[in-house]
Design a protein around this motif. Structure first.
Motif: not given
Length: 352
Positions: A123-143
């Motif tokens: 739904l938040v368009q981050l289905g491929d990021y499940a196994e990553r950690y917060p520091e591996q995401l951009s600010g917008g993705q973290r929000q």
């Protein structure tokens, strides 16, 4: 789910941060609490969430008094400005956290948790990021992950405190358009705090403008922008020119420009403040037949869709005018040009 706040007041020590707040949020509505720092908007949000207890007044959720209910019983989702993600947990586990910590009797099965988390990540368009950690995401993705985590527990109310405040301007614009689309899909009753006027006017169904612990005005974005009820609202929502108009009957005169007085204007000593937005003014190189004010160009900023022109009138008042690019090119304005200012629209008004 509806929210009703009645007679809400709160103080920190001797400092009153909220004073007699009455507010209703209809089911499925997206409402912005807008105001300067210290206006009480975050405190109001925290009281609705159950993170603060008011000194006076009540908070009702769907008609039930929730004023003394703890946060966990209100089924409220809260999104903070700085994400508040768990750095040691994967994105999947961050979103699943609220479901896993539920009491055993109401905790979903492992399969149900996994299905719910995958659904939200998609739904938040981050289905491929499940196994990553917060520091591996951009600010917008973290929000977006913080929002997915808040939605995981299927809250009846979604509360957001400056949700885009830590992001750069471009990401903010992209994310707020995305959040509006998401809200239109989910229809969760939502209240968000912001001090960004553009954000509130673009994103919300209704804007509640706060100042010094009170509600100055509330209404649709169109209503509060085009029909401000107080000088504070007029000044706070967008750029504005302040003139001191001379009252003549039911009108105010600014040099040669005539402005209609609203019914509630209260002139003092024959004068009244007059507020005119920069886009409501025009500039002429030749003296027009209609009412006008003579001025001198001080500065021109041609960047963007509207050209911003700063001027000084013959009486010494500073004026800002916004012109379309084609109008600016036609006038070929330069610093120190002597020009004439007129009213572009009949929506200028005076107010006490």
């Amino acid at each position: 789910m509806s929210i009703e706040v009645r007679g809400l007041s709160h103080a920190f020590g001797t400092h009153r941060v909220l004073e007699g707040i009455d507010l209703t949020v209809s089911p499925g509505e997206l409402v912005a609490l807008l105001g300067p720092s210290g206006s009480g908007k975050t405190t109001l949000l925290r009281i609705i969430a159950g993170l603060e207890v008011p000194d006076e007044g009540t908070v009702c959720l769907d008609g039930v008094d929730a004023t003394k209910q703890p946060t966990q019983r209100r089924n409220v989702g809260f999104v903070f400005q700085h994400y508040a993600l768990f750095r040691h947990l994967s994105i999947f586990e961050n979103v699943a956290f609220g479901l896993r910590v539920r009491p055993r009797r109401v905790r979903p099965s492992e399969r149900a948790i996994r299905d719910r988390v995958r659904q939200l990540l998609d739904l938040v368009q981050l289905g491929d990021y499940a196994e990553r950690y917060p520091e591996q995401l951009s600010g917008g993705q973290r929000q977006r992950i913080a929002l997915a985590r808040a939605l995981a527990v299927e809250p009846r109310v979604l509360l957001l405190d400056e949700p885009f405040g830590a992001l750069d301007a471009k990401v903010r614009k992209d994310l707020r358009r995305w959040l509006r689309r998401l809200h239109d899909e989910l229809h969760v009753t939502s209240v968000f705090v912001t001090h960004d006027q553009d954000e509130a006017l673009e994103l919300s169904d209704r804007v509640v403008i706060m100042n010094r612990g009170r509600i100055e005005q509330e209404g649709t974005p169109d209503e509060v922008y085009h029909s401000p009820r107080t000088s504070f609202v007029y000044r706070f929502l967008g750029d504005v020119n302040l003139f001191h108009g001379r009252v003549e009957g039911d009108r105010a005169m600014i040099g040669g420009i005539t402005v209609p007085l609203p019914p509630d204007a209260s002139p003092v000593d024959g004068e009244t403040p007059v507020f005119i937005r920069p886009h409501q003014l025009d500039i002429h190189a030749e003296e027009p037949f209609d009412g006008h004010v003579r001025a001198r160009v001080v500065h021109v900023n041609p960047a963007g869709p509207l050209v911003k022109v700063e001027l000084v009138t013959d009486s010494g008042e500073s004026v800002r005018v916004e012109l379309p690019q084609d109008r600016y090119r036609h006038l070929a304005l330069t610093r120190d040009d002597s020009v004439f200012i007129t009213s572009r629209e009949e929506v200028t008004r005076a107010t006490a």
